[in-house]
Design an enzyme around this catalytic site. Structure first.
Site, short mmCIF file in Angstrom:
data_model
loop_
_atom_site.label_atom_id
_atom_site.label_comp_id
_atom_site.label_asym_id
_atom_site.label_seq_id
_atom_site.Cartn_x
_atom_site.Cartn_y
_atom_site.Cartn_z
N GLU A 77 43.39 -9.72 -12.52
CA GLU A 77 45.01 -10.12 -13.62
C GLU A 77 45.01 -12.05 -13.02
OE1 GLU A 77 48.08 -7.85 -12.88
OE2 GLU A 77 47.14 -6.00 -14.16
N LYS B 56 32.78 -10.35 -35.71
CA LYS B 56 32.92 -10.20 -37.00
C LYS B 56 31.50 -11.20 -37.61
CE LYS B 56 37.10 -8.60 -38.72
NZ LYS B 56 38.04 -9.01 -37.81
N THR C 233 38.79 -12.96 -34.24
CA THR C 233 38.55 -11.67 -33.54
C THR C 233 37.00 -11.82 -32.84
OG1 THR C 233 37.04 -10.80 -35.52
CG2 THR C 233 39.18 -9.88 -34.28
N TYR D 11 39.02 -5.89 -11.96
CA TYR D 11 40.05 -5.98 -12.36
C TYR D 11 40.28 -7.58 -11.73
CZ TYR D 11 43.57 -2.44 -14.04
OH TYR D 11 44.38 -2.14 -14.41
N ARG E 6 33.60 -6.52 -29.95
CA ARG E 6 34.43 -6.31 -30.02
C ARG E 6 35.82 -6.67 -29.20
NH1 ARG E 6 33.64 -3.32 -33.75
NH2 ARG E 6 36.38 -3.27 -34.62
N ASP F 121 44.47 -17.89 -39.17
CA ASP F 121 43.43 -16.56 -38.02
C ASP F 121 42.43 -16.70 -38.93
OD1 ASP F 121 42.56 -14.09 -37.92
OD2 ASP F 121 43.72 -12.88 -38.33
N1 DSN Z 1 39.84 -4.08 -39.38
C1 DSN Z 1 39.91 -5.91 -39.99
C2 DSN Z 1 38.82 -5.74 -40.79
O1 DSN Z 1 38.18 -4.99 -41.02
O2 DSN Z 1 39.14 -6.83 -41.32
C3 DSN Z 1 41.04 -6.31 -40.27
O3 DSN Z 1 41.61 -5.97 -38.81
#
Ligand code: DSN
Length: 410
Positions: free
Chosen positions: A51, A224, A221, A49, A230, A195
């Protein structure tokens, strides 16, 4: 041994490993992490933990966690050339939530891209917190060109006077002009949130313009094109550091996922290598070739092509819905996702299109010539969708082909 103590989960894991190895994954938001990223994501840091932030934790025993988080922050700032990074968001949605919460009040207006034009759930969709808490209005792509019409965005912004403008997308395949978005935001005195979840890998390698100089908040994120675990990430100017950090904890999250932060740090280091830029360039080459091969077979690609890692295929001329196409392709081992096309006449549960992109398969080493094969299998499968024998033959070829490109599972 998991096999003995929990055979059900063991068997699902083995199934997933086999599936990932034996299929061609064209979902452009997925990728395949390195062994080191996988190792940290499954590491003993999950026991801890922490925080708070490095040096200011609510728990003892954070010596090594502090080292890891400080390194992750430093690497993220260097990679994106950002003044501040918060590496704790559990996901892209929570990164966006933190950006909104840090400067907006419930009832404020946000202007985002319509989901059918490529926007994301968290850009103001009515059933999402962003559309429930805020008054959301949208811009679309142009009906003819299917490109963002910046003059139209400006008109909407002038009329609606949003407090925040959101740019970036989940299925728009073209370059986004962040500078233009920032000029519009300045003109109407709105914050700009970019984003870049999908294109982060291109942004850090200079293959897509960066929004960092222009937007108050940049969210992403990490799993990707960035090819990490993730998770989420927020970048901001120094003046918003305190607001963002306080919004993440105690605002919307509790303990950070330290094992994931450690895996993010490793992925950030990998992304600084020359090899990573080569990988990003190969994604673009593969994406363009896949697009061309499909167009040659009569598939209409939304906006007429792609500048990025993804494309949306409008299947209406092939007399098949997105859902049907997704299911047929899954039968032969090609994994895609159904996706709305701009101004889609069909609901999001059915859709007129599918979204594809060679992000994960490029990590496995596939090149342009392989895209030709994949386009052929997509076309053959959809054309012969009633013919079980042909589908079985293609499935066999796909399985054999995919298995030539290994994926490490531990
Ligand atoms: N799930 C993502 C995507 O596939 O683009 C977006 O959150």
């Amino acid at each position: 041994m998991l096999k003995k103590s929990d055979p059900e989960i063991y068997s699902a894991l083995q199934g997933e490993i086999r599936k990932q190895r034996e299929t061609i994954n064209l979902i452009p938001s997925e990728n395949i992490v390195s062994r080191n990223v996988l190792k940290l994501a499954g590491s003993i840091f999950t026991n801890k933990y922490a925080e708070g932030y490095p040096g200011e934790r609510y728990y003892g025993g954070c010596k090594f966690v502090d080292i890891v988080e400080e390194i992750a922050i430093r690497r993220a700032c260097k990679l994106f050339n950002s003044e501040h990074a918060n590496v704790q968001p559990h996901s892209g949605s929570q990164a966006n939530m933190a950006a909104y919460f840090s400067v907006l009040k419930p009832g404020d207006k946000i202007l985002g891209m319509n989901i059918s034009s490529g926007g994301h759930l968290t850009h103001g969709v009515k059933v999402n917190f962003s559309g429930i808490l805020y008054k959301s209005v949208f811009y679309d792509v142009d009906r003819e060109t299917e490109l963002i019409d910046y003059e139209k965005v400006r008109e909407i912004a002038l009329k609606e006077k949003p407090k925040m403008i959101v740019c970036g997308s989940s299925s728009y395949s073209r370059i986004i002009d962040f500078k233009k978005f920032s000029e519009i935001a300045r003109e109407v005195n709105a914050y700009l949130l970019a984003d870049i979840a999908h294109i982060a890998g291109f942004v850090i390698t200079g293959l897509h313009p960066s929004p960092v100089p222009y937007a108050e908040f940049v969210t992403s994120t990490t799993h990707k094109t960035l090819r990490g675990p993730r998770g989420g990430l927020i970048l901001c100017k120094k003046e918003f550091k305190e607001k963002i950090d306080k919004t993440i904890i105690p605002g919307i999250q509790g303990g950070p996922l330290v094992h994931i932060i450690a895996a993010k740090a490793v992925a950030f280091k990998e992304a600084m290598n020359k090899e990573f830029k080569k990988y990003q360039k190969q994604i673009l080459k593969n994406s363009k070739r896949l697009c061309k091969c499909l167009q040659e077979r009569g598939y209409r690609i939304v906006s007429g092509g792609t500048d990025t890692h993804l494309m949306v295929i409008d299947l209406r001329n092939k007399k098949i819905t997105g859902l049907e196409a997704q299911l047929i392709l899954e039968k032969v081992g090609i994994i895609t996702n159904k996706n709305v096309i701009p101004f889609d006449p069909l609901p999001p549960t059915i859709t007129s299109g599918i979204r594809i992109g060679p992000v994960a398969i490029t990590s496995r080493g596939m090149k342009e010539k392989d895209m030709e094969k994949i386009a052929e299998w997509i076309d053959e499968s959809l054309t012969n969708r009633e013919n079980e024998k042909i589908l079985k033959d293609i499935a066999k070829k796909v399985r054999r082909f995919a298995s030539e490109f290994p994926i490490y599972a531990d």
